[in-house]
Write a protein that holds these residues in place. Structure first.
Motif, PDB file in Angstrom:
ATOM      1  N   UNK A  65       0.834  -1.201   0.000  1.00  0.00           N
ATOM      2  CA  UNK A  65       0.000   0.000   0.000  1.00  0.00           C
ATOM      3  C   UNK A  65       0.876   1.261   0.000  1.00  0.00           C
ATOM      4  N   UNK A  66       0.368   2.301  -0.617  1.00  0.00           N
ATOM      5  CA  UNK A  66       1.118   3.551  -0.751  1.00  0.00           C
ATOM      6  C   UNK A  66       1.563   4.105   0.592  1.00  0.00           C
ATOM      7  N   UNK A  67       0.720   4.007   1.626  1.00  0.00           N
ATOM      8  CA  UNK A  67       1.087   4.589   2.915  1.00  0.00           C
ATOM      9  C   UNK A  67       2.265   3.857   3.558  1.00  0.00           C
ATOM     10  N   UNK A  68       2.465   2.568   3.252  1.00  0.00           N
ATOM     11  CA  UNK A  68       3.633   1.856   3.770  1.00  0.00           C
ATOM     12  C   UNK A  68       4.871   2.151   2.920  1.00  0.00           C
ATOM     13  N   UNK A  69       4.690   2.275   1.625  1.00  0.00           N
ATOM     14  CA  UNK A  69       5.821   2.619   0.767  1.00  0.00           C
ATOM     15  C   UNK A  69       6.354   4.001   1.145  1.00  0.00           C
ATOM     16  N   UNK A  70       5.453   4.895   1.504  1.00  0.00           N
ATOM     17  CA  UNK A  70       5.849   6.255   1.896  1.00  0.00           C
ATOM     18  C   UNK A  70       6.709   6.250   3.159  1.00  0.00           C
ATOM     19  N   UNK A  71       6.583   5.232   3.992  1.00  0.00           N
ATOM     20  CA  UNK A  71       7.398   5.125   5.210  1.00  0.00           C
ATOM     21  C   UNK A  71       8.759   4.503   4.920  1.00  0.00           C
ATOM     22  N   UNK A  72       9.054   4.315   3.643  1.00  0.00           N
ATOM     23  CA  UNK A  72      10.348   3.823   3.171  1.00  0.00           C
ATOM     24  C   UNK A  72      10.671   2.419   3.655  1.00  0.00           C
ATOM     25  N   UNK A  73       9.633   1.564   3.736  1.00  0.00           N
ATOM     26  CA  UNK A  73       9.930   0.179   4.093  1.00  0.00           C
ATOM     27  C   UNK A  73       9.795  -0.758   2.895  1.00  0.00           C
ATOM     28  N   UNK A  74       9.475  -0.222   1.729  1.00  0.00           N
ATOM     29  CA  UNK A  74       9.351  -1.092   0.563  1.00  0.00           C
ATOM     30  C   UNK A  74      10.733  -1.581   0.128  1.00  0.00           C
ATOM     31  N   UNK A  75      10.739  -2.774  -0.404  1.00  0.00           N
ATOM     32  CA  UNK A  75      11.966  -3.404  -0.888  1.00  0.00           C
ATOM     33  C   UNK A  75      12.242  -2.851  -2.279  1.00  0.00           C
ATOM     34  N   UNK A  76      13.396  -2.282  -2.487  1.00  0.00           N
ATOM     35  CA  UNK A  76      13.723  -1.633  -3.763  1.00  0.00           C
ATOM     36  C   UNK A  76      14.357  -2.573  -4.782  1.00  0.00           C
ATOM     37  N   UNK A  77      14.652  -3.822  -4.396  1.00  0.00           N
ATOM     38  CA  UNK A  77      15.346  -4.714  -5.313  1.00  0.00           C
ATOM     39  C   UNK A  77      14.492  -5.816  -5.905  1.00  0.00           C
ATOM     40  N   UNK A  78      13.174  -5.649  -5.894  1.00  0.00           N
ATOM     41  CA  UNK A  78      12.278  -6.707  -6.344  1.00  0.00           C
ATOM     42  C   UNK A  78      12.185  -6.780  -7.864  1.00  0.00           C
ATOM     43  N   UNK A  79      11.740  -7.919  -8.342  1.00  0.00           N
ATOM     44  CA  UNK A  79      11.493  -8.095  -9.765  1.00  0.00           C
ATOM     45  C   UNK A  79      10.385  -7.152 -10.207  1.00  0.00           C
ATOM     46  N   UNK A  80       9.308  -7.094  -9.398  1.00  0.00           N
ATOM     47  CA  UNK A  80       8.194  -6.169  -9.633  1.00  0.00           C
ATOM     48  C   UNK A  80       7.702  -5.663  -8.289  1.00  0.00           C
ATOM     49  N   UNK A  81       7.263  -4.420  -8.248  1.00  0.00           N
ATOM     50  CA  UNK A  81       6.628  -3.875  -7.052  1.00  0.00           C
ATOM     51  C   UNK A  81       5.358  -3.145  -7.485  1.00  0.00           C
ATOM     52  N   UNK A  82       4.229  -3.633  -7.004  1.00  0.00           N
ATOM     53  CA  UNK A  82       2.939  -3.008  -7.281  1.00  0.00           C
ATOM     54  C   UNK A  82       2.572  -2.146  -6.080  1.00  0.00           C
ATOM     55  N   UNK A  83       2.282  -0.879  -6.328  1.00  0.00           N
ATOM     56  CA  UNK A  83       1.823   0.009  -5.267  1.00  0.00           C
ATOM     57  C   UNK A  83       0.318   0.180  -5.418  1.00  0.00           C
ATOM     58  N   UNK A  84      -0.397  -0.065  -4.324  1.00  0.00           N
ATOM     59  CA  UNK A  84      -1.854   0.018  -4.310  1.00  0.00           C
ATOM     60  C   UNK A  84      -2.284   1.026  -3.252  1.00  0.00           C
ATOM     61  N   UNK A  85      -3.565   1.352  -3.246  1.00  0.00           N
ATOM     62  CA  UNK A  85      -4.070   2.354  -2.307  1.00  0.00           C
ATOM     63  C   UNK A  85      -4.345   1.797  -0.906  1.00  0.00           C
TER      64      UNK A  85
END
Length: 187
Positions: A65-85
């Motif tokens: 979800x976008x609110x978790x990605x905004x907290x900079x915990x998303x993994x940046x090295x993935x094959x694909x990353x889908x951001x949802x609401x």
């Protein structure tokens, strides 16, 4: 089976065994050329299983979800990353992308995600296998609860037996490969 959604903790937990076994599981997914679909985080057991798949040359799809990605915990090295609401969109996207579902140790969010897809299987919304990797006997109390549910006639044995529980990644994945769904629940 081409892809597997994995629900698990964003924490490493109290025992090193949780991370160690999550890494073993990730390596086994990569060895079998099974794409990991997961929550997209770089922390806790979630990050460990994703890194293990990637380090072995496997494919990893994150859904965050976008609110978790905004907290900079998303993994940046993935094959694909889908951001949802929303969290609901996350679960729906993961279910769409996966051929089966596994819960590794985690908290209430992990259980909520697992129980939702298990319920969907029980009522016939999908026919994909659902399992628990019982690392360090983490899910043994839940196994007892399932037995109690059967004893108290709140679920039928055929639906309790839909939950594939193993402590070894190879055994769990072998049972997923052999899975035959029961008939849909009727009232």
């Amino acid at each position: 089976m081409k892809s597997l959604a994995v629900f698990c903790g964003s924490s490493p937990g109290a025992s090193e065994a949780y991370t160690t076994e999550a890494i073993r599981f990730g390596k086994e997914l990569a060895k079998r050329h099974i794409t990991l679909v997961y929550g997209g985080s770089r922390v806790g057991i979630m990050g460990a299983v994703a890194d293990a798949v990637l380090n072995e040359g496997g494919k990893v799809i994150g859904v965050i979800p976008q609110f978790l990605e905004a907290k900079e915990i998303s993994h940046k090295g993935l094959t694909e990353l889908h951001t949802v609401e929303t969290m609901h969109e996350r679960k729906a996207k993961m279910a769409e992308l996966a051929d089966g579902f596994v819960a590794l140790p985690g908290g209430t969010g992990t259980l909520e995600e697992f129980f939702e897809v298990l319920t969907w299987a029980q009522i016939g919304l999908h026919q994909k296998p659902c399992g628990l990797l019982n690392i360090n006997d983490y899910y043994s109390p839940l196994k007892n609860l399932f037995e109690h549910m059967v004893d108290q006639l709140f679920i039928q044995e055929k639906f309790r037996s839909m939950v594939i529980m193993e402590s070894e990644p190879t055994e769990l994945l072998d049972r997923f490969h052999q899975y035959i769904p029961p008939a849909v629940k009727s009232f």
